[in-house]
Structures are given as structure tokens and as C-alpha cells.
Write a protein that holds these residues in place. Sequence first.
Motif, PDB file in Angstrom:
ATOM      1  N   ILE A   1       0.888  -1.154   0.000  1.00 43.78           N
ATOM      2  CA  ILE A   1       0.000   0.000   0.000  1.00 43.78           C
ATOM      3  C   ILE A   1       0.924   1.201   0.000  1.00 43.78           C
ATOM      4  O   ILE A   1       1.689   1.405   0.954  1.00 43.78           O
ATOM      5  CB  ILE A   1      -0.943  -0.005   1.212  1.00 43.78           C
ATOM      6  CG1 ILE A   1      -1.848  -1.241   1.154  1.00 43.78           C
ATOM      7  CG2 ILE A   1      -1.775   1.288   1.246  1.00 43.78           C
ATOM      8  CD1 ILE A   1      -2.730  -1.439   2.370  1.00 43.78           C
ATOM      9  N   CYS A   2       0.898   1.931  -1.102  1.00 41.16           N
ATOM     10  CA  CYS A   2       1.847   3.018  -1.298  1.00 41.16           C
ATOM     11  C   CYS A   2       1.215   4.059  -2.220  1.00 41.16           C
ATOM     12  O   CYS A   2       0.069   3.917  -2.630  1.00 41.16           O
ATOM     13  CB  CYS A   2       3.148   2.486  -1.900  1.00 41.16           C
ATOM     14  SG  CYS A   2       2.937   1.583  -3.458  1.00 41.16           S
ATOM     15  N   ASN A   3       1.973   5.075  -2.570  1.00 43.27           N
ATOM     16  CA  ASN A   3       1.441   6.041  -3.528  1.00 43.27           C
ATOM     17  C   ASN A   3       1.784   5.593  -4.945  1.00 43.27           C
ATOM     18  O   ASN A   3       2.565   4.667  -5.159  1.00 43.27           O
ATOM     19  CB  ASN A   3       1.922   7.469  -3.208  1.00 43.27           C
ATOM     20  CG  ASN A   3       3.379   7.713  -3.510  1.00 43.27           C
ATOM     21  OD1 ASN A   3       4.007   7.040  -4.327  1.00 43.27           O
ATOM     22  ND2 ASN A   3       3.938   8.701  -2.843  1.00 43.27           N
TER      23      ASN A   3
ATOM     24  N   THR B   1      -7.956   8.867  -1.626  1.00 44.59           N
ATOM     25  CA  THR B   1      -7.081   8.638  -0.479  1.00 44.59           C
ATOM     26  C   THR B   1      -5.654   8.871  -0.955  1.00 44.59           C
ATOM     27  O   THR B   1      -5.263   8.361  -2.009  1.00 44.59           O
ATOM     28  CB  THR B   1      -7.238   7.206   0.055  1.00 44.59           C
ATOM     29  OG1 THR B   1      -8.599   7.015   0.440  1.00 44.59           O
ATOM     30  CG2 THR B   1      -6.331   6.960   1.247  1.00 44.59           C
TER      31      THR B   1
ATOM     32  N   ILE C   1      -1.361   9.229   0.153  1.00 43.46           N
ATOM     33  CA  ILE C   1      -0.312   8.821   1.085  1.00 43.46           C
ATOM     34  C   ILE C   1       0.477  10.072   1.458  1.00 43.46           C
ATOM     35  O   ILE C   1       1.018  10.763   0.592  1.00 43.46           O
ATOM     36  CB  ILE C   1       0.623   7.766   0.457  1.00 43.46           C
ATOM     37  CG1 ILE C   1      -0.154   6.525  -0.003  1.00 43.46           C
ATOM     38  CG2 ILE C   1       1.763   7.416   1.405  1.00 43.46           C
ATOM     39  CD1 ILE C   1      -0.736   5.676   1.102  1.00 43.46           C
TER      40      ILE C   1
ATOM     41  N   ASP D   1       0.628  11.117  -5.346  1.00 45.15           N
ATOM     42  CA  ASP D   1       0.491  10.675  -3.961  1.00 45.15           C
ATOM     43  C   ASP D   1      -0.822   9.929  -3.714  1.00 45.15           C
ATOM     44  O   ASP D   1      -1.117   9.568  -2.576  1.00 45.15           O
ATOM     45  CB  ASP D   1       0.630  11.863  -2.993  1.00 45.15           C
ATOM     46  CG  ASP D   1       2.085  12.272  -2.821  1.00 45.15           C
ATOM     47  OD1 ASP D   1       2.946  11.379  -2.804  1.00 45.15           O
ATOM     48  OD2 ASP D   1       2.357  13.475  -2.698  1.00 45.15           O
TER      49      ASP D   1
ATOM     50  N   LYS E   1      -3.174   6.977  -3.162  1.00 40.28           N
ATOM     51  CA  LYS E   1      -2.943   5.634  -2.611  1.00 40.28           C
ATOM     52  C   LYS E   1      -3.282   4.584  -3.655  1.00 40.28           C
ATOM     53  O   LYS E   1      -4.253   4.702  -4.394  1.00 40.28           O
ATOM     54  CB  LYS E   1      -3.813   5.433  -1.371  1.00 40.28           C
ATOM     55  CG  LYS E   1      -3.755   4.041  -0.789  1.00 40.28           C
ATOM     56  CD  LYS E   1      -5.164   3.531  -0.664  1.00 40.28           C
ATOM     57  CE  LYS E   1      -5.267   2.055  -0.780  1.00 40.28           C
ATOM     58  NZ  LYS E   1      -6.340   1.562  -1.573  1.00 40.28           N
ATOM     59  N   THR E   2      -2.447   3.580  -3.723  1.00 40.86           N
ATOM     60  CA  THR E   2      -2.715   2.442  -4.584  1.00 40.86           C
ATOM     61  C   THR E   2      -2.283   1.178  -3.870  1.00 40.86           C
ATOM     62  O   THR E   2      -1.550   1.237  -2.878  1.00 40.86           O
ATOM     63  CB  THR E   2      -2.007   2.559  -5.955  1.00 40.86           C
ATOM     64  OG1 THR E   2      -2.511   1.557  -6.846  1.00 40.86           O
ATOM     65  CG2 THR E   2      -0.502   2.420  -5.831  1.00 40.86           C
ATOM     66  N   GLU E   3      -2.748   0.055  -4.353  1.00 37.44           N
ATOM     67  CA  GLU E   3      -2.308  -1.238  -3.840  1.00 37.44           C
ATOM     68  C   GLU E   3      -1.689  -2.009  -4.988  1.00 37.44           C
ATOM     69  O   GLU E   3      -2.239  -2.044  -6.088  1.00 37.44           O
ATOM     70  CB  GLU E   3      -3.468  -2.019  -3.230  1.00 37.44           C
ATOM     71  CG  GLU E   3      -4.002  -1.348  -1.979  1.00 37.44           C
ATOM     72  CD  GLU E   3      -4.961  -2.212  -1.186  1.00 37.44           C
ATOM     73  OE1 GLU E   3      -4.718  -3.439  -1.078  1.00 37.44           O
ATOM     74  OE2 GLU E   3      -5.932  -1.646  -0.668  1.00 37.44           O
TER      75      GLU E   3
END
Length: 164
Positions: free
Chosen positions: A20-22, A57, A59, A111, A113-115
Amino acid sequence: EADMPEQEIMKHNTHTFNFICNRGVSHELVRHRPCSFAQESTRYCNYSKDKFGQEITVIDPFTALYKDGNCDIDFQRKLWLQSMDFAESKYFDLLLAGATPQEARGVLPNDLKTEVVMTANEVEWQHIVNLRSKQTTGKSHPQMVEVMTPVYEELKVLSDGRIK
């Protein structure tokens, strides 16, 4: 397995992690080969729907990027938050104007959020760890180090010490 060289074992053992990051960090992750990836798609995610809480959302980069105290963090963070709010509002404006999620995604920030689900064998994980956590070829992006360091610690255990 006892008679098999360690490098051969590493070629055949794979491990999968959910990051889970940008989006910026995800772009660095998906550059690695040979790996397998599955990533949340901004083409199909409509952030105005209840599933996403009717919001994007993001990060927060400030935990990783601004640890040295050499800048006005409060002012920069305020500007960053304003930028995220503006990007979100323009994304929703585009959707209200009839754009599809894949058309509106162009205004979404790095920035966001992605998975990313990433699978690789131990040989490739060792290479990734060397570059992204141990920084053997130069300084890694602070957010990459932030996500890769716990992965490295887990890989050392999962690989029975083959990943060093």
C-alpha cells in the motif's frame, strides 16, 4: 533440497507481498523484472462512489521525506494538502461534467494511494532489496525505503536466511 545449490532454491521459491503506497512508489516497483504484478486501476475506480468513501485517499509523504528538519514542514505540508484537495475537487468536477473515471484520472496526484500485489522469486527479491532497501547502487527514494524495509525483514525469515 539439501543437495541443491542455494541459488537454485532461490530461483524456485516465490513470495508475494501486498504494498500500500502512492502511485509514484508503485511506478518504481513495477519496473522490476521478472515479477508478477496486480495493481489497483484508476481507469475503473470511481472515487466518487461509496466504495471509496466518496473521496480520494492519498499517502502523506511527510513522514518519509522530511525527517531532516531542514525545511519549513508546516508550510510545505499546508501547500501539499491544498494541492491534494484541489486535485480531488477537479477529479469530481470532471466526473460531474460527464467524464469517465479513466478520463478524469489525469488530474489525480502521484500521492494517490494504490495497492500493488507483487510476486517474485528469491533471486529477484534479493536484487530488489539490494536496490530499494539496502541502497547498494545509490540513495533510494525515502518512501521506497519505508515500504521495502519491513518487506526485507520478512523476506529474511521467509527465505530461511537465503535473502541477506
